[in-house]
Motif scaffolding. Sequence first.
Motif: not given
Length: 337
Positions: A154, A156, A301, A305, A321, A323
């Motif tokens: 993941d 961000i 986030q 996550r 992601v 933002t």
Amino acid sequence: MGVSLKDIAERAGVSLATVSNVVNGYRPVGAQTRLRVQQAIDELGYTPNLSARHLRRGRTGLIALAIPELTNPYFAELAEIAIREAGRLGYTLVMENTAAAYEAEMSLLNGAQRHVIDGLVFSPVRVGRDEVLARATDTPLVLIGEGVHDAPYDHIAIDNVAASRSAVRHLVALGRRRIAFIGARHGDESQAAHLRLRGYRAALAEAGLPYRPELVAVTAQFGRRDGVRAMRDLLALAEPPDAVFGYNDLIAIGALRAVAEAGGRVPTDVAVVGIDDIEEGRFGTPTLTTVAPDKAEIARQAVHRLVARIEGAAVTGPLTVQTPFRLVPRESTTGPG
């Protein structure tokens, strides 16, 4: 003596197993039964023992946030939000300062704290995709910032190219034509400095303005002193800039200082924009125009996550992601009033 699950079960008129399911979220419980249990919890003032809960699940209840510079206000503000968010989810967040050192980043990446922490939110600077792919631990990992792309974790971050373009577009709209960029770097093209330079160049091209290499300043670091030094050099040019876009707010604040030392006026002579929206920029004279990333959303986030990965929740992934961000015009480009 503290309130026990047995006390709650007796007050609510349900089994001990039912109370455990409600408190620990093990199995679905009917709405009416859950309400009775919650009322009993509230009436008795029960506080769960999070340490015991984590230990029963083979966890420590600790997650780490690894950042490259603890004294940078951006990371300090981000960490404060992440600490609160982790606490809301029943975890304690600990800080790791890598000082942007390759060895420190590699040590954390490969599990130096794997027996202590349940997961890691990591903002890398020196390590790249290859190192992340080869990591020697399966400790859950969430990446923030722009240090690594296309890794199976993941990630961000804001769109650095778009954020930079918005800053330069703002300067162009104000009639500025010799726009400098402070904070370029040599090295990995995926680093935020390269992405922000790319956005700067794209905005110039969009406005029909030439790219002038002499207006792009490479810096060793991203602090106030780097901004001061680079701005002094830019002001010494035969044709100095009429605007400056700083890699971050700290560099932009340093640039403001250098202009003042040289007897210049902001924004009359030189308009200045940064990125990060740190609190310091809101209280200087002049206040600093900036691109504000949604730090709360980045922290939220990342922590959510990571906890989802730790607890084995049914989450899709890996997920990238982007933002939100927004331009915040202030006195350094628009003047007072």
